[in-house]
Write a protein that holds these residues in place. Structure first.
Motif, PDB file in Angstrom:
ATOM      1  N   GLU A  91      -2.528  -5.921 -14.616  1.00 38.72           N
ATOM      2  CA  GLU A  91      -3.762  -5.729 -13.862  1.00 38.72           C
ATOM      3  C   GLU A  91      -3.491  -5.093 -12.504  1.00 38.72           C
ATOM      4  O   GLU A  91      -4.244  -4.237 -12.047  1.00 38.72           O
ATOM      5  CB  GLU A  91      -4.473  -7.065 -13.667  1.00 38.72           C
ATOM      6  CG  GLU A  91      -5.017  -7.666 -14.954  1.00 38.72           C
ATOM      7  CD  GLU A  91      -5.809  -8.930 -14.702  1.00 38.72           C
ATOM      8  OE1 GLU A  91      -6.765  -9.171 -15.454  1.00 38.72           O
ATOM      9  OE2 GLU A  91      -5.470  -9.684 -13.764  1.00 38.72           O
ATOM     10  N   ARG A  92      -2.438  -5.546 -11.837  1.00 44.38           N
ATOM     11  CA  ARG A  92      -2.051  -4.988 -10.550  1.00 44.38           C
ATOM     12  C   ARG A  92      -0.532  -4.957 -10.473  1.00 44.38           C
ATOM     13  O   ARG A  92       0.121  -5.878 -10.948  1.00 44.38           O
ATOM     14  CB  ARG A  92      -2.606  -5.814  -9.387  1.00 44.38           C
ATOM     15  CG  ARG A  92      -4.115  -5.884  -9.361  1.00 44.38           C
ATOM     16  CD  ARG A  92      -4.629  -6.515  -8.085  1.00 44.38           C
ATOM     17  NE  ARG A  92      -6.079  -6.544  -8.069  1.00 44.38           N
ATOM     18  CZ  ARG A  92      -6.821  -6.853  -7.015  1.00 44.38           C
ATOM     19  NH1 ARG A  92      -6.226  -7.172  -5.880  1.00 44.38           N
ATOM     20  NH2 ARG A  92      -8.139  -6.854  -7.073  1.00 44.38           N
ATOM     21  N   SER A  93       0.002  -3.905  -9.867  1.00 42.44           N
ATOM     22  CA  SER A  93       1.454  -3.827  -9.738  1.00 42.44           C
ATOM     23  C   SER A  93       1.818  -3.033  -8.502  1.00 42.44           C
ATOM     24  O   SER A  93       1.081  -2.141  -8.073  1.00 42.44           O
ATOM     25  CB  SER A  93       2.088  -3.192 -10.981  1.00 42.44           C
ATOM     26  OG  SER A  93       1.630  -1.854 -11.135  1.00 42.44           O
ATOM     27  N   ALA A  94       2.948  -3.383  -7.916  1.00 42.08           N
ATOM     28  CA  ALA A  94       3.466  -2.691  -6.737  1.00 42.08           C
ATOM     29  C   ALA A  94       4.954  -2.486  -6.930  1.00 42.08           C
ATOM     30  O   ALA A  94       5.725  -3.441  -6.873  1.00 42.08           O
ATOM     31  CB  ALA A  94       3.191  -3.500  -5.469  1.00 42.08           C
ATOM     32  N   VAL A  99      -0.833   0.951  -3.928  1.00 39.98           N
ATOM     33  CA  VAL A  99      -0.480   0.381  -5.224  1.00 39.98           C
ATOM     34  C   VAL A  99      -1.482   0.890  -6.250  1.00 39.98           C
ATOM     35  O   VAL A  99      -2.465   1.550  -5.903  1.00 39.98           O
ATOM     36  CB  VAL A  99      -0.520  -1.166  -5.215  1.00 39.98           C
ATOM     37  CG1 VAL A  99       0.490  -1.731  -4.244  1.00 39.98           C
ATOM     38  CG2 VAL A  99      -1.925  -1.663  -4.862  1.00 39.98           C
ATOM     39  N   GLU A 100      -1.226   0.564  -7.502  1.00 37.23           N
ATOM     40  CA  GLU A 100      -2.151   0.948  -8.562  1.00 37.23           C
ATOM     41  C   GLU A 100      -2.944  -0.267  -9.001  1.00 37.23           C
ATOM     42  O   GLU A 100      -2.378  -1.274  -9.411  1.00 37.23           O
ATOM     43  CB  GLU A 100      -1.389   1.536  -9.750  1.00 37.23           C
ATOM     44  CG  GLU A 100      -2.297   2.064 -10.851  1.00 37.23           C
ATOM     45  CD  GLU A 100      -1.526   2.751 -11.963  1.00 37.23           C
ATOM     46  OE1 GLU A 100      -1.498   2.205 -13.080  1.00 37.23           O
ATOM     47  OE2 GLU A 100      -0.947   3.829 -11.705  1.00 37.23           O
ATOM     48  N   ILE A 101      -4.270  -0.193  -8.874  1.00 41.07           N
ATOM     49  CA  ILE A 101      -5.159  -1.262  -9.316  1.00 41.07           C
ATOM     50  C   ILE A 101      -6.137  -0.675 -10.316  1.00 41.07           C
ATOM     51  O   ILE A 101      -6.936   0.204  -9.975  1.00 41.07           O
ATOM     52  CB  ILE A 101      -5.912  -1.896  -8.132  1.00 41.07           C
ATOM     53  CG1 ILE A 101      -4.910  -2.532  -7.144  1.00 41.07           C
ATOM     54  CG2 ILE A 101      -6.904  -2.953  -8.618  1.00 41.07           C
ATOM     55  CD1 ILE A 101      -5.569  -3.152  -5.942  1.00 41.07           C
ATOM     56  N   ASP A 102      -6.035  -1.150 -11.553  1.00 39.87           N
ATOM     57  CA  ASP A 102      -6.891  -0.631 -12.630  1.00 39.87           C
ATOM     58  C   ASP A 102      -6.796   0.889 -12.722  1.00 39.87           C
ATOM     59  O   ASP A 102      -7.794   1.590 -12.931  1.00 39.87           O
ATOM     60  CB  ASP A 102      -8.346  -1.058 -12.419  1.00 39.87           C
ATOM     61  CG  ASP A 102      -8.524  -2.569 -12.456  1.00 39.87           C
ATOM     62  OD1 ASP A 102      -7.781  -3.222 -13.222  1.00 39.87           O
ATOM     63  OD2 ASP A 102      -9.375  -3.095 -11.728  1.00 39.87           O
ATOM     64  N   SER A 109       0.848  -1.188   0.000  1.00 35.71           N
ATOM     65  CA  SER A 109       0.000   0.000   0.000  1.00 35.71           C
ATOM     66  C   SER A 109       0.893   1.252   0.000  1.00 35.71           C
ATOM     67  O   SER A 109       1.898   1.284   0.711  1.00 35.71           O
ATOM     68  CB  SER A 109      -0.909   0.000   1.239  1.00 35.71           C
ATOM     69  OG  SER A 109      -0.140  -0.047   2.436  1.00 35.71           O
ATOM     70  N   TRP A 115      -3.095  -3.776  -2.000  1.00 36.17           N
ATOM     71  CA  TRP A 115      -3.176  -5.070  -2.684  1.00 36.17           C
ATOM     72  C   TRP A 115      -2.784  -6.157  -1.703  1.00 36.17           C
ATOM     73  O   TRP A 115      -1.650  -6.221  -1.257  1.00 36.17           O
ATOM     74  CB  TRP A 115      -2.262  -5.073  -3.900  1.00 36.17           C
ATOM     75  CG  TRP A 115      -2.217  -6.371  -4.648  1.00 36.17           C
ATOM     76  CD1 TRP A 115      -3.077  -7.430  -4.534  1.00 36.17           C
ATOM     77  CD2 TRP A 115      -1.264  -6.756  -5.645  1.00 36.17           C
ATOM     78  NE1 TRP A 115      -2.725  -8.450  -5.393  1.00 36.17           N
ATOM     79  CE2 TRP A 115      -1.621  -8.073  -6.083  1.00 36.17           C
ATOM     80  CE3 TRP A 115      -0.153  -6.136  -6.213  1.00 36.17           C
ATOM     81  CZ2 TRP A 115      -0.885  -8.746  -7.050  1.00 36.17           C
ATOM     82  CZ3 TRP A 115       0.562  -6.811  -7.176  1.00 36.17           C
ATOM     83  CH2 TRP A 115       0.197  -8.101  -7.592  1.00 36.17           C
ATOM     84  N   ALA A 145       3.831  -8.069  -9.725  1.00 35.26           N
ATOM     85  CA  ALA A 145       2.757  -7.757 -10.659  1.00 35.26           C
ATOM     86  C   ALA A 145       1.912  -8.977 -10.989  1.00 35.26           C
ATOM     87  O   ALA A 145       2.403 -10.112 -10.991  1.00 35.26           O
ATOM     88  CB  ALA A 145       3.334  -7.170 -11.950  1.00 35.26           C
ATOM     89  N   ARG A 146       0.636  -8.710 -11.263  1.00 33.24           N
ATOM     90  CA  ARG A 146      -0.243  -9.712 -11.849  1.00 33.24           C
ATOM     91  C   ARG A 146      -0.509  -9.260 -13.273  1.00 33.24           C
ATOM     92  O   ARG A 146      -1.094  -8.207 -13.510  1.00 33.24           O
ATOM     93  CB  ARG A 146      -1.552  -9.838 -11.071  1.00 33.24           C
ATOM     94  CG  ARG A 146      -2.371 -11.050 -11.494  1.00 33.24           C
ATOM     95  CD  ARG A 146      -3.576 -11.251 -10.608  1.00 33.24           C
ATOM     96  NE  ARG A 146      -4.610 -10.265 -10.895  1.00 33.24           N
ATOM     97  CZ  ARG A 146      -5.692 -10.095 -10.146  1.00 33.24           C
ATOM     98  NH1 ARG A 146      -5.845 -10.816  -9.049  1.00 33.24           N
ATOM     99  NH2 ARG A 146      -6.604  -9.194 -10.468  1.00 33.24           N
TER     100      ARG A 146
END
Length: 232
Positions: free
Chosen positions: A129-132, A52-55, A50, A61, A113-114
């Motif tokens: 889709e998701r990354s940190a 993170v960027e989600i969409d 936290s 995350w 990342a996903r």
């Protein structure tokens, strides 16, 4: 990603003095505070990043890593994070697409990342889709502590599913779980402050921000300065 500085709190320990959770914060010259939380959850590990960027939007995350192979997959992930080495944790395939969960040490810094790939008319479409993104020293310490948490995991413990209950600390936006040390200030401040993490409640976060000279959300700053003014 710019200059950064790490804060390394101690890891709480359970029975037998084995660590059960760890969290750390990087103070980034552009992005401000970047948090990582690693903890035992059921028969596996829960890693929370936290913010993170989600969409395309800021959030936290929660990534659950199941222990279905007597710790082998978890140890491989922890070792890769500690060494700064790329690692694919899992690949889920479906018709025309697949989803990859991976640790990418140079994208552009350390990124968990996903990634979803699908077949398109001009080749494969790749979507994060998701990354940190976190500084590599922070990932390395998270990996080191993940490896310490794996040994006491009970293979017979029930597998946790879904999202663990947590709330963001109003002072730093770190996710605060039930086992985390937190405080509620009612009479000491002009307005009630609930769910403060220990480091915000005792003034450590504000002191670290001032020393590191990094940006901070104005709403967070109001909370931290209110707490500081109420301290004896």
């Amino acid at each position: 990603m710019g200059r950064h500085k790490l804060h390394r709190p101690r890891a709480p320990r359970g029975e037998g003095r084995q660590p059960t959770e760890w969290f750390g914060t990087a103070f980034h010259s552009v992005l401000g505070m970047l948090h990582l939380d690693v903890r035992r959850s059921g028969n596996g590990i829960l890693i929370t990043s936290s913010p993170v960027e989600i969409d395309g939007a800021p959030a936290s995350w929660q990534l659950r890593l199941r222990n279905d192979d007597d710790g082998q997959g978890l140890n491989e992930m922890g070792t890769a994070m500690k060494a700064g080495r790329g690692h694919v944790y899992s690949v889920t395939e479906e018709p025309g697409a697949k989803t990859v969960l991976a640790f990418l040490p140079n994208h552009p810094e350390g990124t968990r990342a996903r990634i979803r790939t699908s077949e398109g008319p001009d080749g494969d479409d790749v979507v994060f889709e998701r990354s940190a993104e976190r500084p590599m020293p922070q990932w390395a310490e998270a990996g080191e502590n993940l490896l310490r948490i794996v040994p006491p995991l009970g293979p017979d413990a029930p597998a946790e599913d879904g999202v663990d209950d947590c709330l963001p600390c109003p002072g730093c936006y770190r996710t605060v779980y039930g086992s985390s040390s937190s405080r509620t200030l009612i009479d000491a401040t002009p307005f009630s402050l609930a769910g403060l993490c220990r480091l915000c409640a005792d003034g450590t976060t504000l002191r670290s921000l001032r020393q590191a000279d990094v940006p901070v959300d104005p709403e967070q700053l109001v909370v931290l300065e209110t707490v500081a003014a109420a301290m004896p």
